[in-house]
Write an enzyme that holds these catalytic residues in place. Structure first.
Site, PDB file in Angstrom:
ATOM      1  N   GLU A  28       1.021  -1.105  -0.190  1.00  0.00           N
ATOM      2  CA  GLU A  28       0.113  -0.022  -0.032  1.00  0.00           C
ATOM      3  C   GLU A  28       0.885   1.367  -0.079  1.00  0.00           C
ATOM      4  O   GLU A  28       2.047   1.063   0.212  1.00  0.00           O
ATOM      5  CB  GLU A  28      -0.994   0.024   1.304  1.00  0.00           C
ATOM      6  CG  GLU A  28      -0.132  -0.096   2.520  1.00  0.00           C
ATOM      7  CD  GLU A  28      -1.023   0.731   3.504  1.00  0.00           C
ATOM      8  OE1 GLU A  28      -1.416   2.086   3.317  1.00  0.00           O
ATOM      9  OE2 GLU A  28      -1.011   0.289   4.654  1.00  0.00           O
ATOM     10  N   LYS A  89      -5.058  10.987   0.698  1.00  0.00           N
ATOM     11  CA  LYS A  89      -5.238   9.629   1.595  1.00  0.00           C
ATOM     12  C   LYS A  89      -6.434   9.065   0.837  1.00  0.00           C
ATOM     13  O   LYS A  89      -7.742   9.531   0.652  1.00  0.00           O
ATOM     14  CB  LYS A  89      -5.645   9.684   2.952  1.00  0.00           C
ATOM     15  CG  LYS A  89      -5.802   8.386   3.568  1.00  0.00           C
ATOM     16  CD  LYS A  89      -5.764   8.547   5.044  1.00  0.00           C
ATOM     17  CE  LYS A  89      -6.537   7.641   5.778  1.00  0.00           C
ATOM     18  NZ  LYS A  89      -6.940   7.672   7.233  1.00  0.00           N
ATOM     19  N   VAL A 109      -5.469   0.338   3.115  1.00  0.00           N
ATOM     20  CA  VAL A 109      -5.587  -0.920   3.258  1.00  0.00           C
ATOM     21  C   VAL A 109      -6.885  -1.267   2.138  1.00  0.00           C
ATOM     22  O   VAL A 109      -6.669  -2.275   1.239  1.00  0.00           O
ATOM     23  CB  VAL A 109      -5.542  -1.643   4.151  1.00  0.00           C
ATOM     24  CG1 VAL A 109      -5.987  -2.952   4.171  1.00  0.00           C
ATOM     25  CG2 VAL A 109      -4.235  -1.572   5.095  1.00  0.00           C
ATOM     26  N   ASP A 141     -16.862   5.735  13.862  1.00  0.00           N
ATOM     27  CA  ASP A 141     -15.494   5.740  12.952  1.00  0.00           C
ATOM     28  C   ASP A 141     -15.010   4.012  13.047  1.00  0.00           C
ATOM     29  O   ASP A 141     -14.434   3.758  13.727  1.00  0.00           O
ATOM     30  CB  ASP A 141     -14.562   6.472  13.637  1.00  0.00           C
ATOM     31  CG  ASP A 141     -13.529   6.801  12.815  1.00  0.00           C
ATOM     32  OD1 ASP A 141     -13.422   6.011  11.658  1.00  0.00           O
ATOM     33  OD2 ASP A 141     -12.403   7.791  12.989  1.00  0.00           O
ATOM     34  N   SER A 143     -13.000   1.811  10.150  1.00  0.00           N
ATOM     35  CA  SER A 143     -12.226   1.930   9.069  1.00  0.00           C
ATOM     36  C   SER A 143     -12.869   1.068   7.847  1.00  0.00           C
ATOM     37  O   SER A 143     -13.289  -0.085   7.932  1.00  0.00           O
ATOM     38  CB  SER A 143     -10.840   1.432   9.214  1.00  0.00           C
ATOM     39  OG  SER A 143     -10.205   1.484   8.084  1.00  0.00           O
ATOM     40  N   ALA A 144     -13.068   1.539   6.900  1.00  0.00           N
ATOM     41  CA  ALA A 144     -13.549   0.858   5.722  1.00  0.00           C
ATOM     42  C   ALA A 144     -12.540  -0.496   5.282  1.00  0.00           C
ATOM     43  O   ALA A 144     -13.018  -1.359   4.524  1.00  0.00           O
ATOM     44  CB  ALA A 144     -13.381   1.803   4.051  1.00  0.00           C
ATOM     45  N   ASP A 145     -11.361  -0.396   5.942  1.00  0.00           N
ATOM     46  CA  ASP A 145     -10.564  -1.761   5.718  1.00  0.00           C
ATOM     47  C   ASP A 145     -11.507  -2.909   6.192  1.00  0.00           C
ATOM     48  O   ASP A 145     -11.102  -4.200   5.473  1.00  0.00           O
ATOM     49  CB  ASP A 145      -9.367  -1.578   6.679  1.00  0.00           C
ATOM     50  CG  ASP A 145      -8.374  -0.525   6.448  1.00  0.00           C
ATOM     51  OD1 ASP A 145      -8.635   0.126   5.256  1.00  0.00           O
ATOM     52  OD2 ASP A 145      -7.350  -0.441   7.266  1.00  0.00           O
ATOM     53  N   LYS A 162      -3.168  -1.532  15.823  1.00  0.00           N
ATOM     54  CA  LYS A 162      -2.419  -0.682  16.868  1.00  0.00           C
ATOM     55  C   LYS A 162      -3.602  -0.315  17.975  1.00  0.00           C
ATOM     56  O   LYS A 162      -4.686  -0.327  17.691  1.00  0.00           O
ATOM     57  CB  LYS A 162      -2.271   0.818  16.487  1.00  0.00           C
ATOM     58  CG  LYS A 162      -0.981   0.730  15.738  1.00  0.00           C
ATOM     59  CD  LYS A 162      -0.710   2.180  15.625  1.00  0.00           C
ATOM     60  CE  LYS A 162       0.744   2.292  14.992  1.00  0.00           C
ATOM     61  NZ  LYS A 162       0.774   2.086  13.776  1.00  0.00           N
TER      62      LYS A 162
HETATM   63  N1  PSU Z   1      -2.553   1.774  10.740  1.00  0.00           N
HETATM   64  C1  PSU Z   1      -1.047   1.770  10.881  1.00  0.00           C
HETATM   65  N2  PSU Z   1      -0.448   2.311   9.920  1.00  0.00           N
HETATM   66  C2  PSU Z   1      -1.132   2.774   8.565  1.00  0.00           C
HETATM   67  C3  PSU Z   1      -2.492   2.833   8.625  1.00  0.00           C
HETATM   68  C4  PSU Z   1      -3.035   2.393   9.521  1.00  0.00           C
HETATM   69  O1  PSU Z   1      -0.595   1.321  12.101  1.00  0.00           O
HETATM   70  O2  PSU Z   1      -0.295   3.492   8.084  1.00  0.00           O
HETATM   71  C5  PSU Z   1      -3.055   3.524   7.459  1.00  0.00           C
HETATM   72  C6  PSU Z   1      -3.359   2.175   6.428  1.00  0.00           C
HETATM   73  O3  PSU Z   1      -3.294   2.495   5.303  1.00  0.00           O
HETATM   74  C7  PSU Z   1      -5.006   2.038   6.962  1.00  0.00           C
HETATM   75  C8  PSU Z   1      -5.358   3.342   7.141  1.00  0.00           C
HETATM   76  O4  PSU Z   1      -5.624   1.302   5.718  1.00  0.00           O
HETATM   77  O5  PSU Z   1      -4.353   3.957   7.684  1.00  0.00           O
HETATM   78  C9  PSU Z   1      -6.544   3.420   7.703  1.00  0.00           C
HETATM   79  O6  PSU Z   1      -7.116   4.619   8.043  1.00  0.00           O
HETATM   80  P1  PSU Z   1      -8.576   4.933   8.219  1.00  0.00           P
HETATM   81  O7  PSU Z   1      -8.596   4.584   9.689  1.00  0.00           O
HETATM   82  O8  PSU Z   1      -8.911   6.178   7.959  1.00  0.00           O
HETATM   83  O9  PSU Z   1      -9.775   3.935   7.654  1.00  0.00           O
HETATM   84 MN    MN Z   2     -12.013   6.489   9.947  1.00  0.00          MN
END
Ligand code: PSU
Ligand code: MN
Length: 307
Positions: A28, A89, A109, A141, A143-145, A162
């Site tokens: 990524e 992003k 991701v 909140d 994540s879409a992951d 994390k």
């Molecule tokens: N967690 C980490 N390092 C990162 C990310 C998450 O420890 O770099 C990044 C990844 O690209 C993950 C994104 O897909 O943050 C998630 O962001 P959000 O929570 O806005 O979906």
């Molecule tokens: Mn988010």
């Protein structure tokens, strides 16, 4: 092999590898543009590609450049992603907008998984996954992951989640979504900087071949969606949970005080943790990505051998 989607631009090397069934590993780019400071980010990106090659696979770093989803990047592309001031992003919702505008975007991701699948790549290496944020019962909140893992047939190798997130709720959500969570070589689910999280491994595997067997079983029987492979940070690189825990609490409090919201939260917290640890968290982050790259290349090799 799946024919890559015509709106993607693959490098010759990646197209050739997919045709020849040489193992390919996706990487990524949010981790480069929004996850680490310059110039450690570009050094990490180049080094990790090298590790994947040393372990017999072809790396394909994924990003959107000038509106075009790119599968495989060169050194100049990586430098741009690492240092250019205007790289969005890009999670799944952002992808059409950034493409339509002809803009640059670093893929999360979620977006990287989808683009990898559209190219025909089944294994993807990263550092940490997104998940359910602490306080999500108020903010929604998530994540879409996670929803992408439910939908897209790609195995994602990470060092777990994390504790800027709610790890327990993230594991519950993955269970609801039907996503297998395999922990490599441990009975504990890892928390990125630390090998433990206080949560048991939903499933344990002890070799790349076992992971490939689970992939074959899942997709063979027609279960759509991804797999999480959590690879605990090497013992020598670990930051003890109590030390990093206090720092994460402080970073979260700072994000509240500054009213950081939405897509900016994860990048803010990652940057703040690097500051608060005087760079120690960055050293650990790079070490775990190296370790994930070795494991991911081995999984891609085992999966290619079965296909
Ligand atoms: N967690 C980490 N390092 C990162 C990310 C998450 O420890 O770099 C990044 C990844 O690209 C993950 C994104 O897909 O943050 C998630 O962001 P959000 O929570 O806005 O979906
Ligand atoms: Mn988010």
């Amino acid at each position: 092999m799946t024919t890559p989607h015509p709106m993607l631009r693959l490098t010759d090397e990646v197209s050739q590898a997919l045709r020849d069934r040489t193992p390919v590993v996706a990487l990524e780019s949010t981790i480069i543009s929004h996850g680490m400071p310059y110039p450690q980010n570009v050094a990490m990106a180049v080094e990790v590609e090298g590790i994947i090659r040393e372990h017999g696979a072809v790396p394909a770093t994924i990003a959107v450049l000038g509106g075009i989803p790119r599968i495989g990047l060169d050194r100049d592309d990586l430098e741009l992603l690492a240092s250019h001031g205007d790289v969005a992003k890009v999670s799944l919702r952002d992808l059409p907008f950034v493409m339509a505008r002809g803009a640059h975007g670093a893929t999360t991701v979620a977006a990287t998984m989808r683009l990898a699948a559209l190219a025909g790549i089944r294994v993807f290496v990263t550092g940490g996954l997104g998940g359910v944020h602490r306080g999500a019962e108020h903010t929604f909140d998530v994540s879409a992951d996670l929803t992408e893992l439910a939908a897209t047939d790609v195995t994602v190798v990470s060092a777990g989640v994390k504790s800027i997130l709610d790890i327990g709720l993230t594991l519950e959500k993955l269970e609801t979504l039907g996503v297998p969570v395999l922990v490599h070589g441990s009975d504990e689910f890892p928390s990125f900087y630390s090998r433990d999280s206080g949560h048991r491994a939903p499933m344990r595997v002890d070799s790349p071949a076992e992971v490939a067997a689970v992939m074959t079983a899942k997709w063979g029987i027609g279960l759509a969606g991804g797999l999480v492979v959590a690879n605990p940070i090497p013992v020598a690189d670990e930051i003890p949970a109590d030390r990093i825990g206090a720092i994460i609490s402080r970073a979260l409090a700072d994000s509240e005080a500054l009213n950081v919201r939405g897509k900016d939260i994860t990048p803010y917290l990652l940057g703040r943790i690097v500051e608060l640890t005087d760079g120690a968290s960055l050293t650990a982050n790079i070490a775990l990505v190296r370790s994930n790259a070795r494991l991911g290349a081995a999984i891609a090799g085992e999966y290619a051998a079965r296909a």
